[in-house]
Each structure stands twice: as C-alpha cells, then as structure tokens.
Design a protein around this motif. Structure first.
Motif, PDB file in Angstrom:
ATOM      1  N   ALA A   1     -57.675  55.583  37.982  1.00  0.00           N
ATOM      2  CA  ALA A   1     -56.487  56.172  38.603  1.00  0.00           C
ATOM      3  C   ALA A   1     -55.323  56.090  37.628  1.00  0.00           C
ATOM      4  O   ALA A   1     -55.408  55.437  36.593  1.00  0.00           O
ATOM      5  N   GLU A   2     -54.226  56.736  38.008  1.00  0.00           N
ATOM      6  CA  GLU A   2     -53.026  56.621  37.176  1.00  0.00           C
ATOM      7  C   GLU A   2     -52.435  55.222  37.300  1.00  0.00           C
ATOM      8  O   GLU A   2     -52.159  54.568  36.300  1.00  0.00           O
ATOM      9  N   ASN A   3     -52.246  54.739  38.518  1.00  0.00           N
ATOM     10  CA  ASN A   3     -51.712  53.402  38.769  1.00  0.00           C
ATOM     11  C   ASN A   3     -52.628  52.680  39.754  1.00  0.00           C
ATOM     12  O   ASN A   3     -53.107  53.282  40.704  1.00  0.00           O
ATOM     13  N   VAL A   4     -52.818  51.373  39.523  1.00  0.00           N
ATOM     14  CA  VAL A   4     -53.646  50.563  40.423  1.00  0.00           C
ATOM     15  C   VAL A   4     -52.881  49.295  40.777  1.00  0.00           C
ATOM     16  O   VAL A   4     -52.372  48.600  39.890  1.00  0.00           O
ATOM     17  N   SER A   5     -52.786  48.998  42.081  1.00  0.00           N
ATOM     18  CA  SER A   5     -52.169  47.760  42.571  1.00  0.00           C
ATOM     19  C   SER A   5     -53.213  47.014  43.391  1.00  0.00           C
ATOM     20  O   SER A   5     -53.861  47.609  44.250  1.00  0.00           O
ATOM     21  N   VAL A   6     -53.349  45.707  43.123  1.00  0.00           N
ATOM     22  CA  VAL A   6     -54.368  44.904  43.791  1.00  0.00           C
ATOM     23  C   VAL A   6     -53.713  43.746  44.531  1.00  0.00           C
ATOM     24  O   VAL A   6     -53.065  42.897  43.922  1.00  0.00           O
ATOM     25  N   ALA A   7     -53.891  43.728  45.848  1.00  0.00           N
ATOM     26  CA  ALA A   7     -53.452  42.605  46.667  1.00  0.00           C
ATOM     27  C   ALA A   7     -54.661  41.875  47.237  1.00  0.00           C
ATOM     28  O   ALA A   7     -54.545  40.759  47.706  1.00  0.00           O
ATOM     29  N   GLY A   8     -55.837  42.501  47.188  1.00  0.00           N
ATOM     30  CA  GLY A   8     -57.073  41.919  47.698  1.00  0.00           C
ATOM     31  C   GLY A   8     -57.944  41.428  46.559  1.00  0.00           C
ATOM     32  O   GLY A   8     -57.455  40.841  45.603  1.00  0.00           O
ATOM     33  N   ALA A   9     -59.250  41.691  46.651  1.00  0.00           N
ATOM     34  CA  ALA A   9     -60.212  41.249  45.639  1.00  0.00           C
ATOM     35  C   ALA A   9     -60.928  42.453  45.048  1.00  0.00           C
ATOM     36  O   ALA A   9     -61.426  43.307  45.778  1.00  0.00           O
ATOM     37  N   VAL A  10     -60.981  42.509  43.708  1.00  0.00           N
ATOM     38  CA  VAL A  10     -61.670  43.592  43.013  1.00  0.00           C
ATOM     39  C   VAL A  10     -62.627  42.997  41.995  1.00  0.00           C
ATOM     40  O   VAL A  10     -62.250  42.115  41.221  1.00  0.00           O
ATOM     41  N   ARG A  11     -63.863  43.504  41.997  1.00  0.00           N
ATOM     42  CA  ARG A  11     -64.845  43.146  40.980  1.00  0.00           C
ATOM     43  C   ARG A  11     -65.360  44.450  40.397  1.00  0.00           C
ATOM     44  O   ARG A  11     -65.867  45.303  41.128  1.00  0.00           O
TER      45      ARG A  11
ATOM     46  N   THR B   1     -64.827  47.459  36.837  1.00  0.00           N
ATOM     47  CA  THR B   1     -64.021  47.986  35.736  1.00  0.00           C
ATOM     48  C   THR B   1     -62.878  48.822  36.300  1.00  0.00           C
ATOM     49  O   THR B   1     -63.088  49.642  37.186  1.00  0.00           O
ATOM     50  N   ILE B   2     -61.684  48.589  35.766  1.00  0.00           N
ATOM     51  CA  ILE B   2     -60.496  49.332  36.196  1.00  0.00           C
ATOM     52  C   ILE B   2     -59.929  50.068  34.994  1.00  0.00           C
ATOM     53  O   ILE B   2     -59.650  49.448  33.962  1.00  0.00           O
ATOM     54  N   ARG B   3     -59.752  51.380  35.143  1.00  0.00           N
ATOM     55  CA  ARG B   3     -59.168  52.204  34.087  1.00  0.00           C
ATOM     56  C   ARG B   3     -57.930  52.905  34.640  1.00  0.00           C
ATOM     57  O   ARG B   3     -58.038  53.676  35.587  1.00  0.00           O
ATOM     58  N   CYS B   4     -56.775  52.586  34.039  1.00  0.00           N
ATOM     59  CA  CYS B   4     -55.498  53.178  34.471  1.00  0.00           C
ATOM     60  C   CYS B   4     -54.905  53.963  33.312  1.00  0.00           C
ATOM     61  O   CYS B   4     -54.931  53.504  32.171  1.00  0.00           O
ATOM     62  N   SER B   5     -54.306  55.090  33.619  1.00  0.00           N
ATOM     63  CA  SER B   5     -53.558  55.818  32.595  1.00  0.00           C
ATOM     64  C   SER B   5     -52.081  55.439  32.644  1.00  0.00           C
ATOM     65  O   SER B   5     -51.333  55.742  31.732  1.00  0.00           O
ATOM     66  N   GLY B   6     -51.684  54.740  33.707  1.00  0.00           N
ATOM     67  CA  GLY B   6     -50.298  54.313  33.872  1.00  0.00           C
ATOM     68  C   GLY B   6     -50.172  52.807  33.942  1.00  0.00           C
ATOM     69  O   GLY B   6     -50.363  52.117  32.955  1.00  0.00           O
ATOM     70  N   ARG B   7     -49.936  52.280  35.141  1.00  0.00           N
ATOM     71  CA  ARG B   7     -49.626  50.860  35.329  1.00  0.00           C
ATOM     72  C   ARG B   7     -50.697  50.165  36.169  1.00  0.00           C
ATOM     73  O   ARG B   7     -51.175  50.705  37.160  1.00  0.00           O
ATOM     74  N   PHE B   8     -51.011  48.925  35.777  1.00  0.00           N
ATOM     75  CA  PHE B   8     -51.918  48.071  36.530  1.00  0.00           C
ATOM     76  C   PHE B   8     -51.133  46.858  37.004  1.00  0.00           C
ATOM     77  O   PHE B   8     -50.420  46.232  36.229  1.00  0.00           O
ATOM     78  N   GLU B   9     -51.256  46.540  38.292  1.00  0.00           N
ATOM     79  CA  GLU B   9     -50.478  45.441  38.876  1.00  0.00           C
ATOM     80  C   GLU B   9     -51.376  44.607  39.791  1.00  0.00           C
ATOM     81  O   GLU B   9     -52.114  45.144  40.604  1.00  0.00           O
ATOM     82  N   VAL B  10     -51.313  43.286  39.615  1.00  0.00           N
ATOM     83  CA  VAL B  10     -51.993  42.361  40.515  1.00  0.00           C
ATOM     84  C   VAL B  10     -50.913  41.560  41.234  1.00  0.00           C
ATOM     85  O   VAL B  10     -50.109  40.871  40.593  1.00  0.00           O
ATOM     86  N   LEU B  11     -50.889  41.660  42.545  1.00  0.00           N
ATOM     87  CA  LEU B  11     -49.925  40.908  43.340  1.00  0.00           C
ATOM     88  C   LEU B  11     -50.356  39.441  43.410  1.00  0.00           C
ATOM     89  O   LEU B  11     -51.505  39.114  43.100  1.00  0.00           O
ATOM     90  N   PRO B  12     -49.464  38.523  43.783  1.00  0.00           N
ATOM     91  CA  PRO B  12     -49.782  37.084  43.746  1.00  0.00           C
ATOM     92  C   PRO B  12     -51.074  36.690  44.468  1.00  0.00           C
ATOM     93  O   PRO B  12     -51.797  35.820  44.004  1.00  0.00           O
ATOM     94  N   GLN B  13     -51.395  37.332  45.573  1.00  0.00           N
ATOM     95  CA  GLN B  13     -52.605  36.988  46.312  1.00  0.00           C
ATOM     96  C   GLN B  13     -53.827  37.767  45.821  1.00  0.00           C
ATOM     97  O   GLN B  13     -54.943  37.514  46.272  1.00  0.00           O
ATOM     98  N   GLY B  14     -53.665  38.695  44.890  1.00  0.00           N
ATOM     99  CA  GLY B  14     -54.755  39.529  44.391  1.00  0.00           C
ATOM    100  C   GLY B  14     -55.650  38.791  43.411  1.00  0.00           C
ATOM    101  O   GLY B  14     -55.216  37.885  42.700  1.00  0.00           O
ATOM    102  N   ARG B  15     -56.920  39.193  43.384  1.00  0.00           N
ATOM    103  CA  ARG B  15     -57.909  38.606  42.480  1.00  0.00           C
ATOM    104  C   ARG B  15     -58.702  39.736  41.831  1.00  0.00           C
ATOM    105  O   ARG B  15     -59.181  40.638  42.506  1.00  0.00           O
ATOM    106  N   VAL B  16     -58.864  39.651  40.494  1.00  0.00           N
ATOM    107  CA  VAL B  16     -59.602  40.674  39.751  1.00  0.00           C
ATOM    108  C   VAL B  16     -60.621  39.991  38.850  1.00  0.00           C
ATOM    109  O   VAL B  16     -60.290  39.047  38.135  1.00  0.00           O
TER     110      VAL B  16
END
Length: 75
Positions: A39-49, A51-66
């Motif tokens: 995606a262009e931008n990815v924000s994670v507040a949950g759990a992701v396992r 590969t993440i590919r962003c053309s813009g911004r990647f953000e992990v919120l405090p409770q997020g896990r990657v």
C-alpha cells in the motif's frame, strides 16, 4: 485469500493471504494479519506477520506488533 482495493482497507478481524491497496492499510488494535501487505501508507495497531511494502509511510502504534520484513521510505 487475496484482497485488493482501489482505496483504503481497514482490518478489524483476521486476514491471511495478501492485502493490496492503492491508498492506505490500517490494522486495528485487536486485528491479526498474516499476509503480504502492499500500500501507499500502512498503520499497525494490531499484530502483523509477513512482508510489508509501502511507497509512502509505515507506522506502528505503541500497541502494534510487527514480525517480518518492512520496505518503506519513511518509518
């Protein structure tokens, strides 16, 4: 399965496979994603396992896990 969107995607449950969005992907607080995300931008507040590919911004919120590889110009 595979999910594609011309806009944004908000995940509030469980997804396995791949997520592709032209705009943004947001993984909510209690969501679980085991997928390749593109995606262009990815924000994670949950759990992701996967590969993440962003053309813009990647953000992990405090409770997020990657766990996996992240390719993004801005973290």
């Amino acid at each position: 399965g595979d999910l594609q969107s011309e806009g944004s995607v908000h995940v509030h449950g469980k997804v396995e496979g791949s997520l592709t969005a032209r705009a943004d992907v947001f993984v909510a607080d209690e969501a679980t994603v085991e997928a390749t995300i593109a995606a262009e931008n990815v924000s994670v507040a949950g759990a992701v396992r996967g590969t993440i590919r962003c053309s813009g911004r990647f953000e992990v919120l405090p409770q997020g896990r990657v766990s996996g590889e992240v390719f993004a110009p801005v973290l």
